[in-house]
Design an enzyme around this catalytic site. Structure first.
Site, PDB file in Angstrom:
ATOM      1  N   ASN A  60       0.633  -2.667   0.967  1.00  0.00           N
ATOM      2  CA  ASN A  60       1.967  -3.824   1.943  1.00  0.00           C
ATOM      3  C   ASN A  60       1.626  -4.535   1.668  1.00  0.00           C
ATOM      4  O   ASN A  60       0.563  -5.409   2.311  1.00  0.00           O
ATOM      5  CB  ASN A  60       1.920  -2.627   2.973  1.00  0.00           C
ATOM      6  N   ARG A 110       5.406 -21.873   4.200  1.00  0.00           N
ATOM      7  CA  ARG A 110       5.518 -22.877   3.443  1.00  0.00           C
ATOM      8  C   ARG A 110       5.765 -23.401   2.287  1.00  0.00           C
ATOM      9  O   ARG A 110       6.283 -24.600   2.001  1.00  0.00           O
ATOM     10  CB  ARG A 110       4.114 -23.111   3.135  1.00  0.00           C
ATOM     11  N   HIS A 139       9.149  -3.982   1.087  1.00  0.00           N
ATOM     12  CA  HIS A 139       9.571  -4.070   2.126  1.00  0.00           C
ATOM     13  C   HIS A 139      10.611  -5.049   2.043  1.00  0.00           C
ATOM     14  O   HIS A 139      10.475  -5.809   2.415  1.00  0.00           O
ATOM     15  CB  HIS A 139       9.070  -3.635   3.481  1.00  0.00           C
ATOM     16  N   GLU A 143      10.298   0.131  -0.465  1.00  0.00           N
ATOM     17  CA  GLU A 143      11.160   0.584   1.001  1.00  0.00           C
ATOM     18  C   GLU A 143      12.147  -0.249   1.471  1.00  0.00           C
ATOM     19  O   GLU A 143      12.601  -1.167   1.420  1.00  0.00           O
ATOM     20  CB  GLU A 143      10.050   0.021   2.101  1.00  0.00           C
ATOM     21  N   THR A 186      10.159  -5.246  12.570  1.00  0.00           N
ATOM     22  CA  THR A 186       9.302  -4.238  11.365  1.00  0.00           C
ATOM     23  C   THR A 186      10.517  -2.911  11.717  1.00  0.00           C
ATOM     24  O   THR A 186      10.558  -3.004  12.958  1.00  0.00           O
ATOM     25  CB  THR A 186       8.345  -4.203  11.776  1.00  0.00           C
ATOM     26  N   HIS A 226       2.441   2.863   9.043  1.00  0.00           N
ATOM     27  CA  HIS A 226       2.435   2.521   9.896  1.00  0.00           C
ATOM     28  C   HIS A 226       1.268   1.862  10.829  1.00  0.00           C
ATOM     29  O   HIS A 226       0.918   3.437  11.516  1.00  0.00           O
ATOM     30  CB  HIS A 226       4.020   2.436  11.147  1.00  0.00           C
ATOM     31  N   HIS A 267      -0.398  -4.763   7.875  1.00  0.00           N
ATOM     32  CA  HIS A 267      -0.344  -4.771   8.590  1.00  0.00           C
ATOM     33  C   HIS A 267      -2.066  -5.595   8.732  1.00  0.00           C
ATOM     34  O   HIS A 267      -2.750  -6.636   8.785  1.00  0.00           O
ATOM     35  CB  HIS A 267       0.099  -4.954  10.018  1.00  0.00           C
TER      36      HIS A 267
HETATM   37  N1  PXP Z   1       5.921   2.220   6.358  1.00  0.00           N
HETATM   38  C1  PXP Z   1       6.883   2.200   6.629  1.00  0.00           C
HETATM   39  C2  PXP Z   1       8.249   2.461   6.069  1.00  0.00           C
HETATM   40  C3  PXP Z   1       6.833   0.877   6.889  1.00  0.00           C
HETATM   41  O1  PXP Z   1       8.200  -0.080   7.644  1.00  0.00           O
HETATM   42  C4  PXP Z   1       5.763  -0.441   7.120  1.00  0.00           C
HETATM   43  C5  PXP Z   1       5.684  -1.584   7.678  1.00  0.00           C
HETATM   44  O2  PXP Z   1       6.411  -2.310   6.666  1.00  0.00           O
HETATM   45  C6  PXP Z   1       4.463   0.072   7.046  1.00  0.00           C
HETATM   46  C7  PXP Z   1       4.336   1.681   6.313  1.00  0.00           C
HETATM   47  C8  PXP Z   1       3.196  -0.224   7.187  1.00  0.00           C
HETATM   48  O3  PXP Z   1       3.457  -0.854   8.483  1.00  0.00           O
HETATM   49  P1  PXP Z   1       1.461  -1.390   8.616  1.00  0.00           P
HETATM   50  O4  PXP Z   1       2.388  -3.164   8.194  1.00  0.00           O
HETATM   51  O5  PXP Z   1       2.046  -1.408   9.503  1.00  0.00           O
HETATM   52  O6  PXP Z   1       0.452  -1.048   7.676  1.00  0.00           O
END
Ligand code: PXP
Length: 238
Positions: A7, A18, A43, A70, A100, A190, A214
């Site tokens: 992601n 910036r 996303h 997403e 988030t 996540h 993240h």
């Molecule tokens: N899956 C979904 C549906 C999400 O909204 C997110 C965060 O944008 C992620 C996965 C990835 O989560 P993380 O950034 O904590 O790895």
């Protein structure tokens, strides 16, 4: 083997801090794939504070792996995915101001909405996934929507993993087993990271894909993007 979809929203967040085009989101997507990622996830949110609709359009042609978009299925989001036609769309129930994603769908309450959206996405030839927690009722109603896959919301796993991995994984294993019985594919995402990923992948039957943003982008600050992607791929190897 479970596929790793990176992601890249956090790259866009840094760029947007910036103005200008550093770091370059398009280049990051190209490099993630070059370094072994098996998919790119974005996303786009209504306020475009991370990934912008224009990024999504620019990224599409450079995808050589799998493109997963997403988002909450607003009319604008559905228009975008109809135009871009990613390989997969993951539907999340986020309100527009969410920092988030912080919950999965209540698939019983939103069944008819989800059914309509999923039928529309399928008419464009797009694979669908819906973000859900481990509540078995939500898994059971997911199959009614005719979604191809579910994405398990792993934040509760990640939090509990630090205290007790076997307690953390138990509801996820049950949910995955039920989803498999019902014929749905399983993704997850996540708060997955280098500490908790291997245990999750080893204990969830039929895990097709994880999307990680993240922690992976943060680890890349220390290890570099190429090393970091290799480190995550190593955790996914049986
Ligand atoms: N899956 C979904 C549906 C999400 O909204 C997110 C965060 O944008 C992620 C996965 C990835 O989560 P993380 O950034 O904590 O790895």
């Amino acid at each position: 083997m479970t596929r790793l979809s990176v992601n890249i929203n956090k790259i866009a967040t840094l760029r947007n801090a910036r103005g200008g085009n550093i770091p370059n989101v398009l280049e990051a997507a190209i490099n993630c794939q070059k370094f072994g990622a098996q998919g790119i996830t974005v996303h786009p949110r209504p306020d475009e504070r991370h990934i912008r609709c224009s990024d999504v359009r620019e990224i599409r042609p450079i995808i050589t792996t799998e493109f997963n978009i997403e988002g909450y299925p607003s009319p604008k989001f559905l228009e975008l995915v109809a135009e871009v036609k990613p390989h997969q769309v993951t539907l999340v129930p986020d309100p527009p101001d969410a920092i988030t994603s912080n919950s999965g769908w209540d698939t019983k309450t939103h069944l008819s909405f989800l059914k309509d959206v999923i039928a529309e996405l399928k008419s464009y030839g797009i694979r669908t996934s819906i973000f859900v927690d481990t509540n078995l009722q939500n898994i059971e109603y997911s199959v009614e929507t005719k979604t191809d896959r579910i994405e398990l919301y792993t934040e509760p796993y990640a939090t509990m993993f630090e205290k007790d991995p076997s307690v953390a994984i138990a509801p996820f294993r049950k949910a995955a087993e039920r989803a498999l019985e019902l014929g749905m594919g399983i993704n997850a995402g996540h708060d997955l990271n280098l500490e908790n990923l291997r245990y999750f992948a080893q204990n969830i039957p039929g895990l097709l894909e994880v999307s990680i943003g993240h922690a992976l982008i943060s680890d890349a600050l220390y290890y570099g993007l190429e090393n970091t992607i290799q480190m995550y791929l190593r955790e996914l190897r049986p």
